[in-house]
Design an enzyme around this catalytic site. Structure first.
Site, PDB file in Angstrom:
ATOM      1  N   TYR A 194      -8.231   4.445   0.556  1.00 38.55           N
ATOM      2  CA  TYR A 194      -8.909   5.016  -0.621  1.00 38.55           C
ATOM      3  C   TYR A 194     -10.416   4.820  -0.566  1.00 38.55           C
ATOM      4  O   TYR A 194     -11.126   5.221  -1.489  1.00 38.55           O
ATOM      5  CB  TYR A 194      -8.376   4.365  -1.902  1.00 38.55           C
ATOM      6  CG  TYR A 194      -7.001   4.824  -2.254  1.00 38.55           C
ATOM      7  CD1 TYR A 194      -5.925   4.465  -1.451  1.00 38.55           C
ATOM      8  CD2 TYR A 194      -6.765   5.631  -3.358  1.00 38.55           C
ATOM      9  CE1 TYR A 194      -4.652   4.888  -1.752  1.00 38.55           C
ATOM     10  CE2 TYR A 194      -5.490   6.059  -3.659  1.00 38.55           C
ATOM     11  CZ  TYR A 194      -4.441   5.685  -2.853  1.00 38.55           C
ATOM     12  OH  TYR A 194      -3.178   6.105  -3.151  1.00 38.55           O
ATOM     13  N   LYS A 245       2.634  -3.316   5.240  1.00 43.01           N
ATOM     14  CA  LYS A 245       3.231  -2.620   6.382  1.00 43.01           C
ATOM     15  C   LYS A 245       2.620  -3.221   7.655  1.00 43.01           C
ATOM     16  O   LYS A 245       2.110  -2.518   8.541  1.00 43.01           O
ATOM     17  CB  LYS A 245       2.934  -1.107   6.234  1.00 43.01           C
ATOM     18  CG  LYS A 245       3.614  -0.209   7.223  1.00 43.01           C
ATOM     19  CD  LYS A 245       5.119  -0.082   7.026  1.00 43.01           C
ATOM     20  CE  LYS A 245       5.725   0.700   8.188  1.00 43.01           C
ATOM     21  NZ  LYS A 245       7.186   0.537   8.281  1.00 43.01           N
ATOM     22  N   ASP A 299       8.598  -0.526   3.617  1.00 42.26           N
ATOM     23  CA  ASP A 299       9.776   0.350   3.623  1.00 42.26           C
ATOM     24  C   ASP A 299      11.030  -0.411   3.180  1.00 42.26           C
ATOM     25  O   ASP A 299      11.845   0.095   2.403  1.00 42.26           O
ATOM     26  CB  ASP A 299       9.976   1.033   4.989  1.00 42.26           C
ATOM     27  CG  ASP A 299       9.754   0.106   6.162  1.00 42.26           C
ATOM     28  OD1 ASP A 299       8.945  -0.817   6.036  1.00 42.26           O
ATOM     29  OD2 ASP A 299      10.379   0.295   7.212  1.00 42.26           O
ATOM     30  N   ASP A 351       0.222   2.373  -4.923  1.00 48.37           N
ATOM     31  CA  ASP A 351       0.270   3.693  -5.549  1.00 48.37           C
ATOM     32  C   ASP A 351       1.705   4.214  -5.517  1.00 48.37           C
ATOM     33  O   ASP A 351       2.270   4.636  -6.530  1.00 48.37           O
ATOM     34  CB  ASP A 351      -0.661   4.623  -4.753  1.00 48.37           C
ATOM     35  CG  ASP A 351      -1.018   5.873  -5.532  1.00 48.37           C
ATOM     36  OD1 ASP A 351      -0.514   6.047  -6.646  1.00 48.37           O
ATOM     37  OD2 ASP A 351      -1.806   6.682  -5.014  1.00 48.37           O
TER      38      ASP A 351
END
Ligand code: NAI
Length: 383
Positions: free
Chosen positions: A135, A202, A250, A274
């Site tokens: 972002y 991640k 995930d 988000d």
């Protein structure tokens, strides 16, 4: 008399409608709880389409100047063009005021039919890092001189295998921003007597950004909260109030569906945050009832977490619940707990009586659909 000034931005699309319904409920809750002794003083600031119409700019300097010295503000949704046009006003404000923590509590309201079997097991608060990650706005379109230059550098200097025709985005993440976000999440867990903070990342793929976030999170936990937190490995032998866990993003998306009761506070990076906050909101019945706040060390900007909903704008169909419950978060944060409780009670009552806006009516069998304005009036009467 206790008085607090709240600056507000109406927002685009359904913004004016949801405000029209929300403000009387928030004021009504304060009045109900404290009579004339407590009062919110509302001051409007211009941003978005309304600002463009009135002063020719989407985010006027005057608005930025006031927010720079403000303590409390609330905003409706602001529209952002996709793939073209100006940069998100939301992102610009988050960065300009260093609103580094986006905090979204997600819990179930009894009576809503959710897509999962046990939505009542969801009671989480997402702390999303708000200033870094993809972002940061460092992005160059495919074929531009900037993208070509960057790709040339990556290929020639760093021997990176990048397709010369690629569009390119950069994901910067720092120790400072990661640690202050995780610290805020741990402090909140301790204050609110919650049992765990899960670092969601991640890092198996993006080792030096996402993986580093996890490492910095554990580091700040050790450095600042050694007596109060423990890792999952220490669970068997230790007895400290908060457990720090970590999960790969995930796997976490599966875990919050399969065992939501195992998760409490989530501390995560910007993009993961988000995604997961919207997914969790859907699990308990959608964005219409999901509140949120963006915080720096001095300013709290409470917001409706949904967007401008252009297809229903101006049609008295929007659910003002997200803004109203964000108002309850504000009241909670300034210590006006009775008023905050009264708002949440009013929402529970409206859902139990099955008189709700269309987005909720679709999820409650036998419900009567009411408009945005009427829903606000029902909540006001329920306080
Ligand atoms: P959206 O949240 O506006 O709409 C998604 C879906 O939810 C639509 O079906 C919409 O009708 C429905 N919806 C949203 N809010 C609702 C409400 N209060 N009551 C009933 N139904 C509601 O997301 P979308 O379509 O992706 O974005 C539209 C615009 O909003 C874009 O310009 C986007 O950039 C902006 N946006 C702004 C946000 C903010 O200011 N915080 C957050 C998300 C999007």
């Amino acid at each position: 008399m206790a008085q607090k000034t709240v600056y507000f931005i109406e927002g685009d699309g359904i913004g004016p409608e949801v405000w029209g319904a929300a403000r009387p409920v928030i004021d009504g809750a304060v009045q109900k709880a404290y009579g004339k002794s407590n009062k919110l003083v509302w001051e409007e600031l211009l941003a978005g389409q309304k600002a463009f119409k009135e002063v020719g700019e989407y985010l006027p300097q005057a608005t930025m100047d006031v927010l720079a010295g403000a303590e409390l503000a609330m905003k409706g949704p602001l529209g952002t063009p996709v793939g073209k046009g100006f940069r998100s006003l939301n992102v610009t404000m988050r960065q300009a005021f260093d609103l580094y923590a986006c905090i979204r509590p997600i819990r179930y309201f009894d009576g809503i039919e959710s897509p999962v079997k046990h939505p009542e097991k969801v009671d989480m608060v997402v702390f999303r890092e708000n200033t870094e990650d993809v972002y940061a706005g460092i992005e160059y379109a495919s074929g531009t001189p900037e993208a070509k230059r960057l790709i040339d550098f990556l290929r020639s200097e760093l021997k990176a295998d990048v397709d010369a025709a690629a569009g390119i985005g950069i994901k910067p993440m720092t120790e400072r921003a990661s640690k202050r976000l995780v610290e805020k999440a741990i402090r909140y867990a301790l204050d609110q007597k919650r049992s765990s903070v899960t670092l969601v990342h991640k890092g198996n793929i993006m080792k030096f950004t996402e993986g580093a976030f996890m490492n910095w999170g554990y580091e700040v936990a050790r450095e600042k909260f050694a007596d109060e937190v423990m890792t999952e490995a220490e669970l068997e032998t230790g007895a400290k109030p908060v457990v720090i866990k970590d999960r790969i993003a995930d796997a976490m998306f599966q875990a919050v569906l399969q065992a939501p009761q195992d998760y409490d506070i989530i501390a995560t990076t910007n993009l993961n945050g988000d995604y997961i906050s919207d997914a969790l909101a859907a699990q308990v019945g959608g964005l219409g009832l999901a509140p949120g706040v963006n915080k720096s060390d001095t300013l709290s900007l409470y917001e409706a977490t949904h967007g401008t909903a252009p297809t229903i704008a101006g049609r008295d169909k929007a659910n003002p619940g997200s803004l109203i419950l964000s108002g309850a978060m504000l009241l909670e944060d300034i210590g006006w707990h009775e008023a905050a409780d009264s708002i949440r009670g009013a929402v529970n009552k409206a859902i139990a009586a099955k008189r709700v806006t269309v987005d909720l009516a679709m999820q409650i069998s036998g419900a009567e659909t009411v408009g945005c304005k009427e829903f606000g009036e029902i909540l006001l009467a329920n306080l």
